[in-house]
Design a protein around this motif. Structure first.
Motif, PDB file in Angstrom:
ATOM      1  N   ILE A 152      32.715  19.659  12.010  1.00 19.47           N
ATOM      2  CA  ILE A 152      31.555  20.283  11.366  1.00 19.47           C
ATOM      3  C   ILE A 152      30.351  19.353  11.509  1.00 19.47           C
ATOM      4  O   ILE A 152      30.442  18.167  11.175  1.00 19.47           O
ATOM      5  CB  ILE A 152      31.826  20.522   9.861  1.00 19.47           C
ATOM      6  N   HIS A 153      29.245  19.893  11.997  1.00 17.89           N
ATOM      7  CA  HIS A 153      28.039  19.085  12.213  1.00 17.89           C
ATOM      8  C   HIS A 153      27.034  19.348  11.096  1.00 17.89           C
ATOM      9  O   HIS A 153      26.855  20.490  10.670  1.00 17.89           O
ATOM     10  CB  HIS A 153      27.423  19.414  13.569  1.00 17.89           C
ATOM     11  N   PHE A 154      26.372  18.274  10.657  1.00 18.36           N
ATOM     12  CA  PHE A 154      25.453  18.369   9.522  1.00 18.36           C
ATOM     13  C   PHE A 154      24.012  18.101   9.954  1.00 18.36           C
ATOM     14  O   PHE A 154      23.785  17.461  10.984  1.00 18.36           O
ATOM     15  CB  PHE A 154      25.884  17.398   8.422  1.00 18.36           C
ATOM     16  N   PRO A 155      23.035  18.574   9.139  1.00 20.26           N
ATOM     17  CA  PRO A 155      21.634  18.307   9.469  1.00 20.26           C
ATOM     18  C   PRO A 155      21.314  16.818   9.305  1.00 20.26           C
ATOM     19  O   PRO A 155      22.038  16.105   8.606  1.00 20.26           O
ATOM     20  CB  PRO A 155      20.850  19.126   8.436  1.00 20.26           C
ATOM     21  N   GLU A 156      20.228  16.382   9.940  1.00 21.03           N
ATOM     22  CA  GLU A 156      19.809  14.968   9.815  1.00 21.03           C
ATOM     23  C   GLU A 156      19.049  14.740   8.498  1.00 21.03           C
ATOM     24  O   GLU A 156      18.850  13.600   8.084  1.00 21.03           O
ATOM     25  CB  GLU A 156      18.883  14.584  10.984  1.00 21.03           C
ATOM     26  N   THR A 157      18.631  15.828   7.864  1.00 23.29           N
ATOM     27  CA  THR A 157      17.826  15.754   6.647  1.00 23.29           C
ATOM     28  C   THR A 157      18.492  14.896   5.577  1.00 23.29           C
ATOM     29  O   THR A 157      19.696  15.045   5.318  1.00 23.29           O
ATOM     30  CB  THR A 157      17.642  17.169   6.039  1.00 23.29           C
ATOM     31  N   LYS A 158      17.680  14.038   4.938  1.00 25.76           N
ATOM     32  CA  LYS A 158      18.188  13.181   3.873  1.00 25.76           C
ATOM     33  C   LYS A 158      18.810  14.054   2.765  1.00 25.76           C
ATOM     34  O   LYS A 158      18.239  15.064   2.380  1.00 25.76           O
ATOM     35  CB  LYS A 158      17.030  12.341   3.298  1.00 25.76           C
ATOM     36  N   GLY A 159      19.976  13.660   2.307  1.00 27.75           N
ATOM     37  CA  GLY A 159      20.651  14.423   1.259  1.00 27.75           C
ATOM     38  C   GLY A 159      21.592  15.497   1.805  1.00 27.75           C
ATOM     39  O   GLY A 159      22.373  16.070   1.058  1.00 27.75           O
ATOM     40  N   ARG A 160      21.487  15.786   3.106  1.00 29.97           N
ATOM     41  CA  ARG A 160      22.314  16.855   3.681  1.00 29.97           C
ATOM     42  C   ARG A 160      23.192  16.377   4.840  1.00 29.97           C
ATOM     43  O   ARG A 160      23.783  17.175   5.549  1.00 29.97           O
ATOM     44  CB  ARG A 160      21.424  18.000   4.205  1.00 29.97           C
ATOM     45  N   THR A 161      23.246  15.083   5.023  1.00 26.63           N
ATOM     46  CA  THR A 161      23.979  14.535   6.172  1.00 26.63           C
ATOM     47  C   THR A 161      25.497  14.595   5.934  1.00 26.63           C
ATOM     48  O   THR A 161      25.960  14.911   4.833  1.00 26.63           O
ATOM     49  CB  THR A 161      23.586  13.067   6.409  1.00 26.63           C
ATOM     50  N   LYS A 163      27.476  12.121   5.691  1.00 24.19           N
ATOM     51  CA  LYS A 163      27.812  11.134   4.658  1.00 24.19           C
ATOM     52  C   LYS A 163      27.626  11.707   3.262  1.00 24.19           C
ATOM     53  O   LYS A 163      28.465  11.529   2.374  1.00 24.19           O
ATOM     54  CB  LYS A 163      26.899   9.891   4.815  1.00 24.19           C
ATOM     55  N   ASP A 164      26.497  12.407   3.067  1.00 21.58           N
ATOM     56  CA  ASP A 164      26.218  13.040   1.773  1.00 21.58           C
ATOM     57  C   ASP A 164      27.268  14.110   1.459  1.00 21.58           C
ATOM     58  O   ASP A 164      27.774  14.192   0.335  1.00 21.58           O
ATOM     59  CB  ASP A 164      24.827  13.692   1.777  1.00 21.58           C
ATOM     60  N   ALA A 165      27.584  14.904   2.469  1.00 18.02           N
ATOM     61  CA  ALA A 165      28.574  15.968   2.272  1.00 18.02           C
ATOM     62  C   ALA A 165      29.935  15.363   1.943  1.00 18.02           C
ATOM     63  O   ALA A 165      30.654  15.856   1.065  1.00 18.02           O
ATOM     64  CB  ALA A 165      28.667  16.828   3.535  1.00 18.02           C
ATOM     65  N   ASP A 166      30.280  14.287   2.629  1.00 22.84           N
ATOM     66  CA  ASP A 166      31.566  13.637   2.403  1.00 22.84           C
ATOM     67  C   ASP A 166      31.685  13.154   0.954  1.00 22.84           C
ATOM     68  O   ASP A 166      32.709  13.364   0.294  1.00 22.84           O
ATOM     69  CB  ASP A 166      31.728  12.462   3.382  1.00 22.84           C
ATOM     70  N   ALA A 167      30.609  12.545   0.451  1.00 22.15           N
ATOM     71  CA  ALA A 167      30.613  12.057  -0.929  1.00 22.15           C
ATOM     72  C   ALA A 167      30.750  13.223  -1.908  1.00 22.15           C
ATOM     73  O   ALA A 167      31.500  13.146  -2.891  1.00 22.15           O
ATOM     74  CB  ALA A 167      29.333  11.262  -1.205  1.00 22.15           C
ATOM     75  N   PHE A 168      30.028  14.293  -1.627  1.00 16.91           N
ATOM     76  CA  PHE A 168      30.059  15.485  -2.472  1.00 16.91           C
ATOM     77  C   PHE A 168      31.475  16.086  -2.521  1.00 16.91           C
ATOM     78  O   PHE A 168      31.997  16.420  -3.587  1.00 16.91           O
ATOM     79  CB  PHE A 168      29.062  16.519  -1.916  1.00 16.91           C
ATOM     80  N   LEU A 209      25.176  22.722   0.048  1.00 16.48           N
ATOM     81  CA  LEU A 209      23.971  23.126   0.773  1.00 16.48           C
ATOM     82  C   LEU A 209      22.962  23.778  -0.166  1.00 16.48           C
ATOM     83  O   LEU A 209      21.762  23.600  -0.007  1.00 16.48           O
ATOM     84  CB  LEU A 209      24.334  24.079   1.924  1.00 16.48           C
ATOM     85  N   ALA A 210      23.455  24.530  -1.178  1.00 14.68           N
ATOM     86  CA  ALA A 210      22.561  25.179  -2.132  1.00 14.68           C
ATOM     87  C   ALA A 210      21.847  24.119  -2.989  1.00 14.68           C
ATOM     88  O   ALA A 210      20.649  24.194  -3.228  1.00 14.68           O
ATOM     89  CB  ALA A 210      23.349  26.132  -3.015  1.00 14.68           C
ATOM     90  N   LYS A 211      22.602  23.116  -3.380  1.00 18.80           N
ATOM     91  CA  LYS A 211      22.082  22.049  -4.241  1.00 18.80           C
ATOM     92  C   LYS A 211      20.936  21.285  -3.550  1.00 18.80           C
ATOM     93  O   LYS A 211      19.982  20.879  -4.182  1.00 18.80           O
ATOM     94  CB  LYS A 211      23.237  21.077  -4.554  1.00 18.80           C
ATOM     95  N   THR A 212      21.100  21.112  -2.243  1.00 23.18           N
ATOM     96  CA  THR A 212      20.127  20.293  -1.543  1.00 23.18           C
ATOM     97  C   THR A 212      19.077  21.126  -0.814  1.00 23.18           C
ATOM     98  O   THR A 212      18.280  20.601  -0.058  1.00 23.18           O
ATOM     99  CB  THR A 212      20.844  19.381  -0.515  1.00 23.18           C
ATOM    100  N   ALA A 213      19.107  22.443  -1.015  1.00 29.89           N
ATOM    101  CA  ALA A 213      18.173  23.315  -0.286  1.00 29.89           C
ATOM    102  C   ALA A 213      16.734  23.105  -0.745  1.00 29.89           C
ATOM    103  O   ALA A 213      16.493  22.749  -1.888  1.00 29.89           O
ATOM    104  CB  ALA A 213      18.583  24.772  -0.477  1.00 29.89           C
TER     105      ALA A 213
END
Ligand SMILES: *Cc1c(COP(=O)(O)O)cnc(C)c1O
Length: 213
Positions: A152-161, A163-168, A209-213
Motif C-alpha cells: 500500500i502506497h501513501f501520500p507524501e503529505t505530512k501526517g499521511r505518510t 510512517k504516520d499510518a503505521d503508528a495509527f 485518512l478522514a482524520k488527516t483530510a
C-alpha cells in the motif's frame, strides 16, 4: 549468480514464464539462475510458472520453494524450533538451518494437508481482491499483487505518510510491515489476514485518512 524472487516480495508482482525464459536465454552459461518461488502457491495467473521445467531442461537453474507461506506452518518453521546448539556446530557445507524433530513432524503434516492449503489459497484469492479494491477506493495506491500480501502506497503529505499510518494502525493493534529496508519508505506491506483483520485494517485506514483530510 542471479537471484530472482518471483513473485517478488514486498511488491507481490511477478514475471511471466516467457519473460523468465527470455532472461535465462540471455545469461552466460556460467551464471546460475536461482528462482525463488516462495509465493508460487498463491499465483492464479495463467502465464506464471514457478520454473520446474527450466530446472529440468537447463544446467544452470535452481528453484527454491518454502512450505512456510502456503501451509500456515509458521510457528514451528520459524526460529522458535530451530535450535541454538545445532546452529553453533554448523559446518560450511551443511544445511543453513536446523529444525527440531517436532518441527519436522509438524512440517510434514502441514505439507500433506492439501485441503487446508487449498482453503488458504481460496481465502487468499478472495481477500486479496477485496483488499486491493477497498483500499483503492480509499484513494490509496495498491500494487496489483499475485501473492498473499499487498503493498500500500501513501501520500507524501505530512501526517499521511506510511510512517504516520503505521503508528495509527499500531495503536489499534494492527501490525503491518514497513518497507523502508526495501527502499520503499512510503509504503506498508499488509498480509492477507482473516476476514475480521482485513475489515479492521480497511476501517482503520478509512479513519486515518478522514482524520488527516
Ligand atoms: C519467506 C520467503 C522465503 C523463505 O522463507 P523461509 O522462512 O526460509 O522458508 C524466501 N524468499 C522470499 C522472497 C520470501 O518472502
Amino acid at each position: 549468480m542471479l537471484f530472482l524472487a518471483n513473485p517478488n516480495n514486498p511488491t507481490g508482482t511477478c514475471l511471466s514464464f516467457d519473460e523468465v525464459k527470455r532472461l535465462h536465454r540471455g545469461l552466460p552459461g556460467h551464471v546460475l539462475l536461482v528462482l525463488d518461488a516462495a509465493y508460487a502457491e498463491y499465483v492464479r495467473r495463467n502465464d506464471y510458472e514457478a520454473g520446474i521445467e527450466l530446472v529440468a531442461t537447463s544446467e544452470n537453474v535452481v528453484m527454491c520453494r518454502t512450505s512456510r507461506k502456503s501451509t500456515g506452518w509458521r510457528a514451528c518453521g520459524s526460529a522458535g524450533c530451530r535450535t541454538r546448539r545445532c546452529r553453533r556446530c554448523h559446518q560450511p557445507h551443511s544445511r543453513p538451518v536446523n529444525v527440531s524433530g517436532a518441527a519436522i513432524a509438524a512440517g510434514i503434516a502441514a505439507i500433506e494437508d492439501i485441503e487446508h492449503q487449498e482453503r488458504s489459497r481460496e481465502h487468499n484469492t478472495r481477500w486479496l481482491d477485496w483488499l486491493t479494491q477497498e483500499i483503492g477506493k480509499l484513494g490509496l495506491q495498491v500494487t496489483p499483487s499475485v501473492a498473499n500480501f499487498v503493498l500500500i502506497h501513501f501520500p507524501e503529505t505530512k501526517g499521511r505518510t506510511a510512517k504516520d499510518a503505521d503508528a495509527f494502525l499500531m495503536a489499534r493493534g494492527l501490525i503491518l510491515r514497513q518497507t523502508t529496508a526495501y527502499k520503499l519508505p512510503n509504503a506498508l506491506r499488509m498480509s492477507v489476514g482473516t476476514e475480521e483483520a482485513n475489515r479492521l485494517v480497511v476501517g482503520a485506514l478509512k479513519e486515518f485518512l478522514a482524520k488527516t483530510a
